[in-house]
Structure formats: C-alpha cells, structure tokens
Design a protein around this motif. Structure first.
Motif, short mmCIF file in Angstrom:
data_model
loop_
_atom_site.label_atom_id
_atom_site.label_comp_id
_atom_site.label_asym_id
_atom_site.label_seq_id
_atom_site.Cartn_x
_atom_site.Cartn_y
_atom_site.Cartn_z
N ILE A 248 0.84 -1.20 0.00
CA ILE A 248 0.00 0.00 0.00
C ILE A 248 0.88 1.25 0.00
CG2 ILE A 248 -1.61 1.35 1.42
CD1 ILE A 248 -2.83 -1.41 2.26
N ALA A 249 1.92 1.24 0.84
CA ALA A 249 2.82 2.41 0.93
C ALA A 249 3.51 2.65 -0.41
CB ALA A 249 3.84 2.19 2.04
N MET A 250 3.97 1.56 -1.02
CA MET A 250 4.71 1.71 -2.28
C MET A 250 3.80 2.14 -3.42
SD MET A 250 7.82 -0.79 -2.43
CE MET A 250 9.13 -0.48 -1.28
N THR A 251 2.56 1.65 -3.38
CA THR A 251 1.61 2.05 -4.41
C THR A 251 1.32 3.55 -4.30
OG1 THR A 251 0.66 -0.16 -4.32
CG2 THR A 251 -0.65 1.50 -5.41
N ALA A 252 1.22 4.04 -3.05
CA ALA A 252 0.98 5.47 -2.83
C ALA A 252 2.20 6.28 -3.29
CB ALA A 252 0.70 5.72 -1.36
N GLU A 253 3.40 5.75 -2.95
CA GLU A 253 4.64 6.42 -3.34
C GLU A 253 4.74 6.50 -4.86
OE1 GLU A 253 9.43 5.93 -2.67
OE2 GLU A 253 8.09 4.62 -1.54
N ARG A 254 4.35 5.40 -5.50
CA ARG A 254 4.40 5.35 -6.96
C ARG A 254 3.48 6.42 -7.57
NH1 ARG A 254 2.52 4.07 -11.71
NH2 ARG A 254 3.74 2.74 -13.11
N ALA A 255 2.28 6.55 -7.00
CA ALA A 255 1.32 7.53 -7.52
C ALA A 255 1.89 8.95 -7.40
CB ALA A 255 0.01 7.42 -6.75
N GLU A 256 2.60 9.21 -6.28
CA GLU A 256 3.21 10.53 -6.07
C GLU A 256 4.27 10.81 -7.13
OE1 GLU A 256 2.56 13.15 -4.05
OE2 GLU A 256 0.73 11.95 -3.79
N ILE A 257 5.11 9.82 -7.37
CA ILE A 257 6.19 10.00 -8.35
C ILE A 257 5.62 10.14 -9.76
CG2 ILE A 257 8.15 8.82 -9.43
CD1 ILE A 257 8.85 7.84 -6.59
N GLU A 258 4.59 9.36 -10.02
CA GLU A 258 3.99 9.39 -11.36
C GLU A 258 3.46 10.79 -11.68
OE1 GLU A 258 0.52 6.99 -12.07
OE2 GLU A 258 1.42 6.16 -13.89
N LYS A 259 2.97 11.49 -10.64
CA LYS A 259 2.42 12.84 -10.84
C LYS A 259 3.47 13.80 -11.39
CE LYS A 259 -0.90 12.90 -7.06
NZ LYS A 259 -0.95 13.35 -5.66
N LYS A 260 4.75 13.54 -11.03
CA LYS A 260 5.82 14.45 -11.45
C LYS A 260 6.24 14.21 -12.89
CE LYS A 260 7.73 14.34 -6.78
NZ LYS A 260 8.77 13.63 -6.01
N VAL A 261 5.81 13.10 -13.47
CA VAL A 261 6.22 12.76 -14.84
C VAL A 261 5.24 13.38 -15.83
CG1 VAL A 261 6.63 10.83 -16.44
CG2 VAL A 261 7.23 10.60 -14.01
N PRO A 262 5.76 14.06 -16.87
CA PRO A 262 4.85 14.62 -17.88
C PRO A 262 3.94 13.54 -18.46
CG PRO A 262 7.12 15.30 -18.27
CD PRO A 262 7.16 14.31 -17.16
N GLU A 263 2.74 13.95 -18.80
CA GLU A 263 1.71 12.98 -19.18
C GLU A 263 2.12 12.10 -20.35
OE1 GLU A 263 -2.11 14.75 -19.76
OE2 GLU A 263 -3.05 12.79 -20.11
N GLU A 264 2.75 12.71 -21.37
CA GLU A 264 3.08 11.89 -22.55
C GLU A 264 4.12 10.83 -22.21
OE1 GLU A 264 3.77 15.07 -22.26
OE2 GLU A 264 5.83 15.49 -22.88
N LEU A 265 5.02 11.14 -21.26
CA LEU A 265 6.02 10.15 -20.85
C LEU A 265 5.39 9.05 -19.99
CD1 LEU A 265 9.26 12.17 -20.07
CD2 LEU A 265 8.83 10.58 -21.94
N ARG A 266 4.40 9.47 -19.21
CA ARG A 266 3.65 8.51 -18.39
C ARG A 266 2.98 7.48 -19.32
NH1 ARG A 266 -0.69 11.47 -14.89
NH2 ARG A 266 0.88 13.11 -14.80
N ASP A 267 2.36 8.02 -20.40
CA ASP A 267 1.69 7.14 -21.36
C ASP A 267 2.69 6.22 -22.05
OD1 ASP A 267 -0.61 8.39 -20.68
OD2 ASP A 267 -0.73 9.65 -22.48
N LEU A 268 3.84 6.83 -22.43
CA LEU A 268 4.87 6.03 -23.09
C LEU A 268 5.34 4.91 -22.17
CD1 LEU A 268 6.84 5.65 -25.49
CD2 LEU A 268 8.42 7.22 -24.33
N TYR A 269 5.58 5.26 -20.91
CA TYR A 269 6.02 4.28 -19.91
C TYR A 269 5.01 3.12 -19.82
CZ TYR A 269 7.63 2.35 -15.43
OH TYR A 269 8.08 1.49 -14.44
N SER A 270 3.72 3.48 -19.74
CA SER A 270 2.67 2.45 -19.62
C SER A 270 2.65 1.55 -20.86
CB SER A 270 1.30 3.09 -19.46
OG SER A 270 1.31 3.97 -18.40
#
Ligand SMILES: [Zn+2]
Length: 262
Positions: A168-190
C-alpha cells in the motif's frame, strides 16, 4: 543505482522519476506475487497434518475392529459355558454309565473350550489396550503438529500483513512520483510496460542497451547526457527508454567530481 541517477544532473529531467517508477514497479510486482502466493502456502501448511490425521483415523478404526473381535470372543466364552451348564443339567437324567461317561466328556470339552476362549478374551483385551495407547499417542502427536502448523500460519499472516502494508505504501509512493512525470512520458512508460513489465528503462552501458544488448550509437549516448526535456531516447532494438550513468569523454570531469562526494 537509482540514487546515482537522482544525483546526476545531466539527463532528461524525467529520467530519475522514470527509473524510480520502475524500481517501485518491480518491488510492487514482487510483493503482489508474494501476497497472491499466501493461500497456497496456507494450504501447504495444512497439508502437513494429513499424515498425522490419517494415522489417528487408522488407529481408531483398528480400535473399533479390536472391540468387535473382543465381543465376539466373549460371546464364545458364554456359549461354551452355556453348553457345559446344559450338559451338567442333563447328568441327573442319564440312564446308563456309558451315557454318563459320554456326557462327562462333553462337559469337560465344553469347559476346556470355555477356558481357552477366556484366554483369547484376555489376549484380545491386552491388544485393545495396546491400540488405545497407540490412539492416545497419535492424537498427542497430531495435536503437537496442529500447534506447529497454527504457529506457522500465524507467522504467515503476520508476514502477509507486513507485505500488504508495504504494498500500500509503495503504491501510494508510486502515484506521487507518477504525478511528477509529464503525461506523454507517463503514457509512453505504460505502453512499454505492457511489453516489458518492470523493465521499461534500460541503462546504456558499454555502448550497449542493457535491456536487449543492441549497440547504442555514440551520438545517442552524448544526447542521453544532455539536459534537454524535449525528448527521451528509446532503444532501436527493444523500444525501452534509455538512460546513461556512464560519463562520456567530455563529461568525465564532472562525473568524477560527483563520484568523489561522500
Ligand atoms: Zn534495447
């Protein structure tokens, strides 16, 4: 390794977040695999009792059979005693010596059989007691095994709770870090993660993509260490996002400075 990435200033600004995202994704996936394996491990712990339970059941069955056999032997004793009694009752009504003698023989035979049958009852009683001791011993062993398995399952549950907390902690941490990534890079990563789960980012080291082994051109390596947020570079072989921790010749001095910091 991720720490060095975070300390390095010369790369696409989203790379440290993406590498951290990947590290978290790997840990989250491994935690999830562990959590999903819990029911199987609980069943395996329970299965350890199968042998002990079967042994108790078999001993109890043997006990039932031994009791049935004892009853049958006791009935034999009764029947021989009845027969002797019946013959004795007839002895006053016999007319001849020969008939009397024959009757006495029958009585002696019936009494002797009754005595033998009594011996067999005694033996059987000892056998029943022996089986009763066995049932008790096996039941005690089963109880001990059950306590061991209960402790093991309790420990598994504690481990499960701890892992779930981390998850749960890591999933929350991941969400926080993901917010800092520009959207198009987030999509590319996914998108890349669908093909290479937990391995979206590949280090370019020794002029090679460490994800697939394909050669990375020196020009690309230079670009990897430039501070631009215009684009990230992907391996031409596997499509992973490349990053470099290696100083390239012109950047060596700065990297050496960075490495000398404690
Ligand atoms: Zn590659």
């Amino acid at each position: 390794m991720p720490r060095r990435v975070l300390e390095s200033g010369r790369m696409h600004p989203a790379i440290p977040q993406l590498v951290e995202l990947q590290r978290l994704d790997q840990t989250i996936a491994s935690l999830r695999a562990d959590l999903e394996g819990l029911p199987k491990r609980q069943r395996a712990a329970d299965a350890k009792l199968n042998g002990a339970r079967a042994a108790v059941a078999a001993a109890k069955e043997a006990h039932t059979q031994a009791l049935t056999q004892r009853k049958k032997l006791e009935l034999d004793v009764e029947q021989w005693k009845e027969r002797a009694k019946k013959y004795r009752g007839q002895s006053s009504s016999v007319k001849t010596n020969e008939a009397y003698k024959a009757l006495q023989q029958e009585i002696a035979h019936a009494e002797s059989e009754a005595s033998l049958a009594e011996d067999r009852v005694l033996e059987q009683m000892m056998a029943v007691e022996e089986i009763e001791r066995r049932v008790k011993r096996l039941e005690a062993e089963l109880k001990e095994a059950e306590q061991g398995v209960a402790a093991e399952k309790k420990q598994l549950e504690a481990q499960f709770a701890e892992e779930k907390k981390n998850w749960i902690a890591m999933t929350a941490e991941r969400a926080e870090i993901e917010k800092k990534v520009p959207e198009e890079l987030r999509d590319l990563y996914s998108r890349i993660a669908k093909k290479h789960p937990g391995s979206v980012m590949a280090e370019a080291r020794g002029e090679q993509c460490r994800g697939c082994g394909m050669r990375v051109l020196p020009h690309t390596l230079q670009l990897l260490l430039s501070e631009t947020d215009e684009e990230v570079f992907r391996c031409e072989g596997c499509g992973r996002i490349l990053y470099s921790l290696e100083p390239i010749p012109h950047a060596r001095k700065e990297a050496a400075n960075g490495a000398s910091q404690p």
